[in-house]
Design an enzyme around this catalytic site. Sequence first.
Site, short mmCIF file in Angstrom:
data_model
loop_
_atom_site.label_atom_id
_atom_site.label_comp_id
_atom_site.label_asym_id
_atom_site.label_seq_id
_atom_site.Cartn_x
_atom_site.Cartn_y
_atom_site.Cartn_z
CG ASN A 9 -1.71 1.22 1.40
OD1 ASN A 9 -1.81 2.03 0.48
ND2 ASN A 9 -2.30 1.40 2.57
CE LYS A 11 0.20 3.23 4.72
NZ LYS A 11 0.35 3.32 6.15
CG HIS A 94 -5.41 1.57 5.44
ND1 HIS A 94 -4.94 2.55 6.27
CD2 HIS A 94 -4.39 0.69 5.25
CE1 HIS A 94 -3.67 2.27 6.58
NE2 HIS A 94 -3.32 1.15 5.97
CD GLU A 96 -2.55 5.28 6.90
OE1 GLU A 96 -2.59 5.36 5.67
OE2 GLU A 96 -1.59 4.77 7.52
CD GLU A 166 -3.23 -3.08 7.46
OE1 GLU A 166 -2.12 -3.25 6.98
OE2 GLU A 166 -3.91 -2.05 7.26
N GLY A 172 2.78 1.74 10.78
CA GLY A 172 3.68 2.88 10.61
C GLY A 172 4.40 3.28 11.89
CB SER A 212 5.76 -2.29 11.80
OG SER A 212 5.28 -0.99 12.07
#
Length: 249
Positions: A9, A11, A94, A96, A166, A172, A212
């Site tokens: 991904n 982003k 996701h 985010e 996730e 991240g 990660s």
Amino acid sequence: MRKNIVAGNWKMNNDLSQTESLLNDLKKETNRRNAEVIVAPTFVNLYPAFQNLKGTAITVAAQNMHQNDNGAYTGEISASMLKSVGVTTVILGHSERRAYFKEDDELLAQKVNTALENDMRVIFCFGEELAERKNGTQESVVESQLKNALFHLNEHQWKNIVLAYEPVWAIGTGETASPEQAQDMHAFIRKVVSDQYSKTLAEAVTILYGGSVKPANAKEIFSKPDVDGGLIGGASLKAQDFFEIVNAF
Ligand code: PEP
């Protein structure tokens, strides 16, 4: 149905020339592959990526899409637009998107429906936040995310669903769930799917881990029996790291 997948991904990273350059590096990689490789560039670079990767085994995915087929939704992209540029896989849910764009389970259920109605494959992301992990509610959080966004689907529709667990606290942050934490949650997810549908479906669904993942930890995470691959953020932006992860299978 169940297969190994490593998806990158990207982003909101990589302009057109950076996209071409990373794809060219990925294509040069000739190592053996025991996993399907997917890359998800930003919307404007989907078509160039699709063109660039024609004739290779690398699949292009979108990072999001709108729940409606068309209309007055300024700035949005529909399933049929994605398909018209060769994209048939979409990442939905996701963390985010959930955090910054307020996408909730109800909206995600609509997006999932639209994607499936358009014969697209969905990589559906979900996972608990740090506070939920700390207070021990991670399983109920994950169960309700699945229930609210996916459990209205019939068994047949699941052939186009890939799950991506996730944990938000691992995305991240450099902090990875331990291989045991990932395995425990993936086994729990299969149990929840089995209870709702069938053991056959639970065994057939592909479940990726994201958070990660890097060359140094991929092998151990992927060696767990219920982990079928990874959704990779930061490490997917470097060809060498990404392929080390792909080749961890
Ligand atoms: C992600 O954003 O889905 C992700 C897993 O990111 P990272 O690998 O950078 O933690």
